[in-house]
Design an enzyme around this catalytic site. Structure first.
Site, PDB file in Angstrom:
ATOM      1  N   ASP A  72      25.882 -37.002  16.613  1.00  0.00           N
ATOM      2  CA  ASP A  72      26.757 -36.031  15.506  1.00  0.00           C
ATOM      3  C   ASP A  72      25.817 -34.884  15.356  1.00  0.00           C
ATOM      4  O   ASP A  72      24.794 -35.034  14.633  1.00  0.00           O
ATOM      5  CB  ASP A  72      26.955 -37.053  14.504  1.00  0.00           C
ATOM      6  CG  ASP A  72      27.533 -36.325  13.205  1.00  0.00           C
ATOM      7  OD1 ASP A  72      28.263 -35.251  13.452  1.00  0.00           O
ATOM      8  OD2 ASP A  72      27.051 -36.527  12.035  1.00  0.00           O
ATOM      9  N   GLU A 112      30.435 -34.896  19.193  1.00  0.00           N
ATOM     10  CA  GLU A 112      31.547 -34.591  18.270  1.00  0.00           C
ATOM     11  C   GLU A 112      31.698 -33.292  18.510  1.00  0.00           C
ATOM     12  O   GLU A 112      30.565 -32.188  18.510  1.00  0.00           O
ATOM     13  CB  GLU A 112      31.024 -34.947  16.660  1.00  0.00           C
ATOM     14  CG  GLU A 112      32.125 -34.552  15.774  1.00  0.00           C
ATOM     15  CD  GLU A 112      31.918 -35.124  14.511  1.00  0.00           C
ATOM     16  OE1 GLU A 112      32.167 -34.134  13.729  1.00  0.00           O
ATOM     17  OE2 GLU A 112      31.496 -36.004  14.368  1.00  0.00           O
ATOM     18  N   ASP A 155      25.070 -39.670   9.013  1.00  0.00           N
ATOM     19  CA  ASP A 155      25.003 -39.006  10.341  1.00  0.00           C
ATOM     20  C   ASP A 155      24.788 -40.030  11.488  1.00  0.00           C
ATOM     21  O   ASP A 155      25.664 -39.984  12.475  1.00  0.00           O
ATOM     22  CB  ASP A 155      23.766 -38.176  10.305  1.00  0.00           C
ATOM     23  CG  ASP A 155      23.725 -36.961   9.056  1.00  0.00           C
ATOM     24  OD1 ASP A 155      24.838 -36.333   9.435  1.00  0.00           O
ATOM     25  OD2 ASP A 155      23.002 -37.067   8.375  1.00  0.00           O
TER      26      ASP A 155
END
Length: 180
Positions: free
Chosen positions: A7, A67, A139
């Site tokens: 991420d 992502e 996160d």
């Protein structure tokens, strides 16, 4: 199969590693790379790249998932996030990993069941799916969710590819119609 989920972020980049064994998903590790904000942009990007490489070197994943950037209302923020994502992607590619990409909507839908879930819901579902004692940091949870999404997508992708191969090898066109 060991999967690394990332991420990306310019302040914090989350990572999560899972192992898959048939339909089982097992937690390996997760964490957050906290990037010093007093560094110049190019140094921050190098920091991300170096630390993602360290994670790869330590945990030896076979696959990776990242992502995708969404378009934010602030174009400057979107560009900066894209640069952080690029640094992570370069580290993955430099270490020989293929990179699967998923949008936040796809990740939330795969893990929570709805694409507009909030961070808290993602954390709770990641905790549940990986049988963790506590909620992972936001996160890390997003990175683990990205890895889980990839774990679910891989078998489906393999089945589709196998079906495409079967169709290619066993089909022919007769009289303008495809015969399978």
């Amino acid at each position: 199969m060991r999967i690394l989920g990332i991420d990306p972020g310019l302040r914090k980049t989350g990572y999560g590693i899972i192992d898959t064994h048939y339909s089982q998903i097992l937690y390996v590790a997760s964490g957050t790379i906290t990037i010093p904000t007093d560094l110049a942009l190019h140094r921050r990007l190098k920091y991300i790249m170096d630390h993602v490489r360290e994670v790869i070197s330590h945990y030896q994943p076979e696959q990776s998932a990242l992502e995708k950037v969404f378009v934010n209302t602030n174009p400057q923020t979107t560009l900066l996030l894209g640069q952080a994502r690029g640094a992570a992607m370069c580290a993955l590619a430099d270490c020989g990993l293929e990179v699967a990409e998923y949008t936040a909507l796809q990740i939330k839908k795969a893990v929570v069941g709805r694409g507009h879930a909030n961070k808290e819901q993602v954390q709770v579902m990641v905790q549940h799916l990986l049988n963790l004692n506590g909620k992972p940091e936001p996160d890390s949870a997003d990175a683990l969710a990205c890895a889980i999404t990839h774990a679910h997508a891989v078998p489906l992708t393999k089945k589709i590819q196998a079906m495409d191969q079967d169709t290619t090898h066993t089909s022919r066109i007769r009289g303008g119609r495809l015969i399978i």
